[in-house]
Design a protein around this motif. Structure first.
Motif, mmCIF file in Angstrom:
data_model
loop_
_atom_site.group_PDB
_atom_site.id
_atom_site.type_symbol
_atom_site.label_atom_id
_atom_site.label_comp_id
_atom_site.label_asym_id
_atom_site.label_seq_id
_atom_site.Cartn_x
_atom_site.Cartn_y
_atom_site.Cartn_z
ATOM 1 N N ALA A 197 -10.888 51.475 78.436
ATOM 2 C CA ALA A 197 -10.602 50.790 77.465
ATOM 3 C C ALA A 197 -10.070 51.764 76.516
ATOM 4 C CB ALA A 197 -11.863 50.205 76.688
ATOM 5 N N ASP A 198 -10.221 52.958 76.328
ATOM 6 C CA ASP A 198 -9.737 54.108 75.551
ATOM 7 C C ASP A 198 -8.270 54.150 75.450
ATOM 8 O OD1 ASP A 198 -9.884 55.590 77.640
ATOM 9 O OD2 ASP A 198 -11.047 57.133 76.693
ATOM 10 N N ARG A 199 -7.726 53.856 76.598
ATOM 11 C CA ARG A 199 -6.306 53.792 76.872
ATOM 12 C C ARG A 199 -5.558 52.673 76.385
ATOM 13 N NH1 ARG A 199 -4.075 57.951 80.247
ATOM 14 N NH2 ARG A 199 -5.481 59.345 81.184
ATOM 15 N N LEU A 200 -5.984 51.404 75.939
ATOM 16 C CA LEU A 200 -5.457 50.288 75.627
ATOM 17 C C LEU A 200 -5.193 50.283 74.039
ATOM 18 C CD1 LEU A 200 -7.213 48.053 78.228
ATOM 19 C CD2 LEU A 200 -4.993 49.036 78.264
ATOM 20 N N TYR A 201 -4.115 49.566 73.602
ATOM 21 C CA TYR A 201 -3.767 49.336 72.069
ATOM 22 C C TYR A 201 -3.392 47.986 72.302
ATOM 23 C CZ TYR A 201 -4.243 54.407 71.613
ATOM 24 O OH TYR A 201 -4.631 55.491 71.494
ATOM 25 N N ILE A 202 -3.656 47.226 71.066
ATOM 26 C CA ILE A 202 -3.304 45.907 70.804
ATOM 27 C C ILE A 202 -2.410 45.596 69.694
ATOM 28 C CG2 ILE A 202 -4.042 43.469 70.665
ATOM 29 C CD1 ILE A 202 -5.333 45.180 73.042
ATOM 30 N N THR A 203 -1.334 44.913 69.625
ATOM 31 C CA THR A 203 -0.359 44.417 68.772
ATOM 32 C C THR A 203 -0.544 42.910 68.618
ATOM 33 O OG1 THR A 203 1.550 44.106 70.324
ATOM 34 C CG2 THR A 203 1.342 46.428 69.304
ATOM 35 N N ILE A 204 -0.840 42.552 67.343
ATOM 36 C CA ILE A 204 -0.374 41.213 66.815
ATOM 37 C C ILE A 204 0.631 40.918 66.069
ATOM 38 C CG2 ILE A 204 -3.135 41.209 67.050
ATOM 39 C CD1 ILE A 204 -3.184 41.077 64.156
ATOM 40 N N PHE A 205 1.026 39.852 65.834
ATOM 41 C CA PHE A 205 2.009 39.409 64.878
ATOM 42 C C PHE A 205 1.399 39.589 63.335
ATOM 43 C CE2 PHE A 205 4.226 35.581 62.469
ATOM 44 C CZ PHE A 205 5.505 36.398 62.488
ATOM 45 N N GLY A 206 2.304 40.483 62.645
ATOM 46 C CA GLY A 206 1.897 40.787 61.351
ATOM 47 C C GLY A 206 2.611 39.756 60.241
ATOM 48 N N GLY A 207 3.225 38.741 60.515
ATOM 49 C CA GLY A 207 3.650 37.918 59.568
ATOM 50 C C GLY A 207 5.150 38.191 59.549
ATOM 51 N N ASP A 208 5.975 37.219 58.700
ATOM 52 C CA ASP A 208 7.244 37.276 58.464
ATOM 53 C C ASP A 208 7.425 36.790 57.049
ATOM 54 O OD1 ASP A 208 10.308 36.466 58.777
ATOM 55 O OD2 ASP A 208 10.189 38.156 59.704
ATOM 56 N N GLN A 209 7.943 37.216 56.042
ATOM 57 C CA GLN A 209 8.273 36.453 54.736
ATOM 58 C C GLN A 209 9.370 35.708 54.959
ATOM 59 O OE1 GLN A 209 8.584 39.727 51.981
ATOM 60 N NE2 GLN A 209 6.643 39.805 51.296
ATOM 61 N N PHE A 210 10.378 36.156 55.492
ATOM 62 C CA PHE A 210 11.701 35.159 55.578
ATOM 63 C C PHE A 210 11.391 33.809 56.274
ATOM 64 C CE2 PHE A 210 15.422 33.607 57.871
ATOM 65 C CZ PHE A 210 16.157 33.504 56.862
ATOM 66 N N GLU A 211 10.579 33.816 57.343
ATOM 67 C CA GLU A 211 10.072 32.643 58.021
ATOM 68 C C GLU A 211 8.764 31.965 57.288
ATOM 69 O OE1 GLU A 211 11.365 31.332 60.790
ATOM 70 O OE2 GLU A 211 12.341 32.870 61.841
ATOM 71 N N LYS A 212 8.535 32.574 56.385
ATOM 72 C CA LYS A 212 7.234 32.218 55.771
ATOM 73 C C LYS A 212 6.126 31.789 56.609
ATOM 74 C CE LYS A 212 9.954 29.912 51.916
ATOM 75 N NZ LYS A 212 10.437 28.807 51.169
ATOM 76 N N LEU A 213 5.789 32.609 57.598
ATOM 77 C CA LEU A 213 4.805 32.651 58.336
ATOM 78 C C LEU A 213 3.842 33.984 58.288
ATOM 79 C CD1 LEU A 213 6.820 32.292 61.770
ATOM 80 C CD2 LEU A 213 5.392 30.659 60.861
ATOM 81 N N ASP A 214 2.536 33.595 58.067
ATOM 82 C CA ASP A 214 1.246 34.383 57.924
ATOM 83 C C ASP A 214 1.203 35.318 59.302
ATOM 84 O OD1 ASP A 214 1.031 33.566 55.422
ATOM 85 O OD2 ASP A 214 -0.401 31.983 55.899
ATOM 86 N N SER A 215 0.407 36.454 58.805
ATOM 87 C CA SER A 215 0.084 37.209 59.985
ATOM 88 C C SER A 215 -1.157 36.541 60.836
ATOM 89 C CB SER A 215 -0.621 38.569 59.473
ATOM 90 O OG SER A 215 -1.962 38.324 59.067
ATOM 91 N N ASP A 216 -0.957 36.928 62.134
ATOM 92 C CA ASP A 216 -1.967 36.102 63.052
ATOM 93 C C ASP A 216 -3.497 36.803 63.136
ATOM 94 O OD1 ASP A 216 -2.958 34.802 65.010
ATOM 95 O OD2 ASP A 216 -1.907 35.824 66.626
ATOM 96 N N GLU A 217 -4.116 36.370 62.011
ATOM 97 C CA GLU A 217 -5.561 36.423 61.693
ATOM 98 C C GLU A 217 -6.615 36.250 62.716
ATOM 99 O OE1 GLU A 217 -6.492 39.050 59.386
ATOM 100 O OE2 GLU A 217 -4.334 39.296 59.274
ATOM 101 N N GLU A 218 -6.235 34.737 63.330
ATOM 102 C CA GLU A 218 -6.878 34.204 64.253
ATOM 103 C C GLU A 218 -7.104 35.155 65.675
ATOM 104 O OE1 GLU A 218 -7.406 30.277 67.067
ATOM 105 O OE2 GLU A 218 -5.869 30.529 65.498
ATOM 106 N N SER A 219 -6.105 35.765 65.917
ATOM 107 C CA SER A 219 -6.068 36.734 67.216
ATOM 108 C C SER A 219 -6.687 38.138 66.931
ATOM 109 C CB SER A 219 -4.480 37.034 67.603
ATOM 110 O OG SER A 219 -3.748 35.959 68.196
ATOM 111 N N LYS A 220 -6.372 38.529 65.710
ATOM 112 C CA LYS A 220 -7.037 39.711 65.184
ATOM 113 C C LYS A 220 -8.700 39.607 65.143
ATOM 114 C CE LYS A 220 -7.349 43.275 61.584
ATOM 115 N NZ LYS A 220 -6.748 43.552 60.250
ATOM 116 N N LYS A 221 -8.948 38.367 64.742
ATOM 117 C CA LYS A 221 -10.509 38.192 64.835
ATOM 118 C C LYS A 221 -11.166 38.135 66.241
ATOM 119 C CE LYS A 221 -13.884 34.391 63.682
ATOM 120 N NZ LYS A 221 -13.927 33.069 63.087
#
Length: 882
Positions: free
Chosen positions: A122-146
């Motif tokens: 597990a200590d070799r793995l990292y996770i990326t999630i969508f951080g949102g986009d102002q131009f598209e008016k999309l919020d960050s993906d807090e559901e995935s982060k949770k």
């Protein structure tokens, strides 16, 4: 250490335990999808489920999908072989939810599989999630982060950009935020010296993405706007090659058992050793070949042959790139790639058996392609090297100084010698040069403008009308349906506005499996609208019309052209009878490689390595006509795919079949095929079958064009009319063939007598023309319109006159059978001193004036034309040259 086969199997078993149905890979070559040449992601075959056009029979599925990324948005070709983890063809392991589970399950299961089943620390793995986009008016993906916080510490979760963490299939279509799992494969000491988190998405060769989990929530419209999909879906993809590398603890994908066997075979054939160098040209060549042979084999097995356009051109580019590498860096000058097919056939026997089933055919196609390219490669490389070292007429001093290859020259290499631009660029980079790619693109665009691909399509967004039911095809049982418009959109095909309509229920068969689409009429509130064609976009049936109905809400009577459908069905059933006859007479190696079925004729491409003899064609015709006279019922049944294959139904390579299939049987002992097309009720309806032609299409592929039913009857009538006319011309002789032979003999004798007279006339003309030569400085000129001789005698006369004087320029013309013919001859001294070229003069001065074409050598060239025009002006124009 787990082998790649076991790793693949564990993935399938894991998701089977999570109630997923394991489905087969779709073909690597896409069908019925105008937006793609190849399957480039696991989700391609499921697009209609995501868009809501079709309901998946299984809410959860998993598979390993054959993918190819060498064109369009996803293009990894330049990195292949140079780095250790990019590939052209690769396997994408994936699990899918169609409106079933979502982020919680997808994230939890991915962590369980990687850390518990595969045992990745597990200590070799990292996770990326969508951080949102102002131009598209999309919020960050807090559901995935949770959800991720249930499994990993927050400092291992990274907010990613839209570029990295918002997955889109293309400019339009299903899309959504994604979460990626990255792994740090660096040695322990390196991991201690710098944190892996800082290297995620930084193109570090040992800190790489291993799994992408896409949450498909949106549909991207042509306008760029995002709309919510009817249901939320999960689409995951994990490259098997990278996963195996991680689990086998290798620093390169090419050091895993997926590739080591192929590399060892290359070494054995070439006598060179692979040393796993990151930068050595020899080792890059090993990797390029080991990668490319997979892409070549799988695409050919799925029905895509190398060609000069479209998907076939992409495969030819890949093959030639591999040839270039072994030719230049492994010093191997003989065909190599075809010898690797047997290894891949054995390696993938259990998961992709099509390679073994078509091994000899694939080998033959690849070998002939290699031999053809090797013949031109040597010459092309010499021309490239001359360009670099000495320069040519195409090299300006600026290009030489800047070490830059002109786009025109790069295009010439491409057009004449088959060098793709990436191959020319590669050769240039190796010596520190570059290619003017902007200029090359301009030259390529000119060519595209000259021969624009048929059916070029630009579409708008769908306009919903009655989106309230399942779309049904009723054309197997009826040719008229009471229905309504589901949706429509406007399209532009090569500058022509067309409308595309989808009906809730339609009897119109959409072009598929070689059978052309139906035409007919839509009647709406008394208004009649012609259906010009019917095609599929994935599984959506689309009707092409020139206008929209005035009342789009009204009921629609959809009526198929009954007579045309009947004639199409006749030719489709005839195709099945022909296929079976070919396998009976030529052998079981015969497999369909393409077909066209329309109302006028059928075209059938099949694997076979020799031209059919007249006797073989006759026997094939006899067998098909025998089956027609037996009036065999054409039995069509729907059954599970596995059951169909058990009873011996023939499936076509490269076709995607669902769980339930349609089986067309014309005598269980003769023809049993999986087929979605339309057919007649009994073979007797075909009436009569006739093969019109047999020819070669590509290496190992032959083509038969044939007719049946009314088309065959009309063909025989026309042929008999011609025969009757010929008989009348010969006064109805008892033996027509002997009369024709006698005429041929008589014509030959007369031709020889005429040629003898013409040669005597030419000899007389030679003396006369020498006397007419005029002096222009130290040179002489002859220009004359000659009578009494033909083109061959005129050429001979010009050659003899040229031999008389090294300072002579002549232009001789005749009118032969009402058409002009012109010859230009130039003496050697005159050609050298004035830098004159007869072939250039013919093309530039003569051909345009007589509306013709021609060419030849520098000192003697000729042209024929359609219009005599003013031949005296042609002669004067050539005279003006000196």
């Amino acid at each position: 250490m787990m082998g790649s086969a076991e790793i693949r199997e564990k993935f399938m078993d894991f998701f089977k335990s999570k109630s997923h149905v394991i489905v087969p890979s779709a073909p690597i070559v896409t069908k019925n999808d105008p937006t793609l040449l190849f399957t480039n992601a696991g989700m391609n075959q499921f697009k209609d489920y995501f868009l809501g056009n079709k309901i998946s029979p299984h809410p959860r599925v998993a598979d390993t999908q054959k993918c190819l990324r060498v064109s369009g948005k996803h293009n990894d070709l330049e990195e292949v072989g140079v780095d250790t983890y990019h590939h052209t063809m690769f396997e994408m392991l994936g699990n899918w939810s169609f409106g079933n589970y979502f982020k919680k399950e997808a994230i939890g299961w991915s962590w369980e599989l990687l850390t518990k089943v595969y045992g990745i620390p597990a200590d070799r793995l990292y996770i990326t999630i969508f951080g949102g986009d102002q131009f598209e008016k999309l919020d960050s993906d807090e559901e995935s982060k949770k959800e991720w916080l249930n499994w990993v510490a927050e400092n291992r979760i990274i907010n990613g950009s839209k570029k990295d963490n918002f997955w889109e299939m293309g400019d339009t279509g299903p899309c959504g935020p994604c979460t990626e799992i990255h792994i740090d494969c660096r040695p322990e000491d390196e991991r201690k010296s710098s944190e892996g988190k800082l290297l995620v998405n930084r193109d570090h060769p040992q800190v790489i993405e291993i799994w992408n989990i896409v949450f498909i929530q949106f549909n991207r419209l042509k306008s760029g706007a995002l709309e919510l999909l009817p249901s939320r879906h999960v689409d995951t993809g994990m490259g098997l090659e990278r996963l195996v590398r991680v689990l086998q603890n290798k620093q390169s994908n090419y050091d895993t058992d997926i590739f080591t066997g192929t590399i060892a075979l290359i070494a054995a054939i070439t006598g060179k050793n692979y040393e796993a160098s990151d930068t050595g040209k020899k080792d890059i060549a090993f990797r390029v070949i080991a990668d490319h042979i997979r892409a070549i084999c799988f695409t050919i097995a799925d029905g895509q042959l190398p060609a000069n356009t479209g998907a076939g051109y992409v495969i030819r580019r890949i093959l030639r790139r591999a040839v270039r590498y072994y030719y230049s860096y492994l010093d191997h000058k003989e065909p190599l790639l075809f010898q690797l097919v047997i290894h891949l056939a054995i390696q993938f026997e259990k998961v992709f058996p099509e390679l073994q089933q078509q091994q000899s055919f694939i080998e033959r196609v690849i070998r002939e392609e290699e031999e053809a390219f090797l013949r031109t490669l040597d010459k092309g490389i010499k021309i490239f090297n001359e360009y670099i070292t000495k320069g040519t007429g195409e090299v300006s001093s600026d290009f030489q100084k800047e070490k830059r290859i002109s786009g025109a020259f790069a295009f010439k290499l491409n057009d004449t010698y088959g060098f793709p631009i990436d191959l020319t660029s590669l050769m240039a980079r190796e010596i520190g040069w570059s290619v003017d790619e902007k200029d090359f693109d301009a030259e390529l665009q000119k060519q595209k403008d000259r021969s624009r691909a048929a059916g070029q399509l630009d579409t708008g967004d769908w306009v919903p009308v009655h989106e309230n039911g399942k779309i049904i095809f009723s054309g197997y049982t009826e040719l008229n349906s009471d229905t309504e418009i589901n949706r429509w959109r406007k399209a532009n095909i090569k500058g022509r506005d067309i409308y595309q309509l989808v009906l809730e229920k339609t009897p119109f068969y959409a072009e598929s499996g070689g059978q052309v689409g139906d035409t007919g009429v839509l009647t709406i509130s008394g208004e009649k609208i012609e259906v010009l064609d019917t095609k599929k976009e994935n599984d959506l049936i689309i009707h092409f019309t020139e206008k929209l109905p005035a009342d789009q809400q009204a009921r629609v009577l959809a009526s198929v052209d009954r007579e045309k459908r009947k004639n199409i069905a006749v030719h489709h059933t005839a195709t099945h009878l022909l296929h079976a006859a070919l396998r009976n007479i030529l052998g079981k190696h015969v497999a369909q490689k393409g077909s066209l079925v329309n109302a006028e004729h059928l075209r059938f491409d099949f694997s076979h390595f020799a031209k059919l003899s007249d006797n073989e064609i006759l026997i094939i015709e006899k067998l098909v006509n025998e089956k027609i006279r037996e009036n065999i019922p054409v039995v069509i049944q729907e059954m599970p795919r596995e059951e169909a294959l058990k009873i011996g139904a023939m499936a076509l390579f490269g076709e995607k079949y669902g769980d339930m299939v349609r089986v067309v049987t014309i005598d269980p002992a003769y023809s049993v095929e999986l087929c979605g097309g339309t057919h007649v009720a009994a073979s007797g309806e075909l009436g009569f079958f006739k093969i019109k032609s047999e020819s070669a299409v590509a290496a190992g592929v032959r083509r038969i064009e044939a007719i049946a039913g009314l088309a065959a009857e009309n063909f025989v009538d026309r042929e008999l009319d011609i025969l009757s006319s010929v008989r009348e011309q010969f006064k109805n002789p008892k033996d027509l063939l002997k009369s024709l032979q006698d005429l041929h003999t008589e014509t030959g004798n007369l031709r020889r007598k005429l040629e003898s007279v013409e040669m005597k006339q030419a000899a007389h003309l030679k003396t006369e023309l020498i006397g007419k030569a005029i002096s222009i400085g130290k040179y002489s000129f002859i220009g004359e319109i000659c009578d009494g001789i033909g083109p061959e005698a005129l050429r001979k006369l010009a050659g003899e006159l040229r031999a008389e004087s090294s300072t002579l320029l002549m232009v001789l013309a005749i009118i032969s059978e009402g058409k002009p013919f012109v010859v230009i001859g130039i003496g050697d001294v005159l050609a050298s001193e004035k830098n004159l070229d007869a072939s250039k003069l013919i093309r530039e001065l003569v051909a345009p004036q007589i509306k013709g074409g021609g060419g030849g050598q520098k000192t003697l060239a000729s042209a024929g034309g359609q219009e005599a025009g003013d031949l005296a002006s042609v002669i004067a124009a050539v005279k003006d040259v000196i």
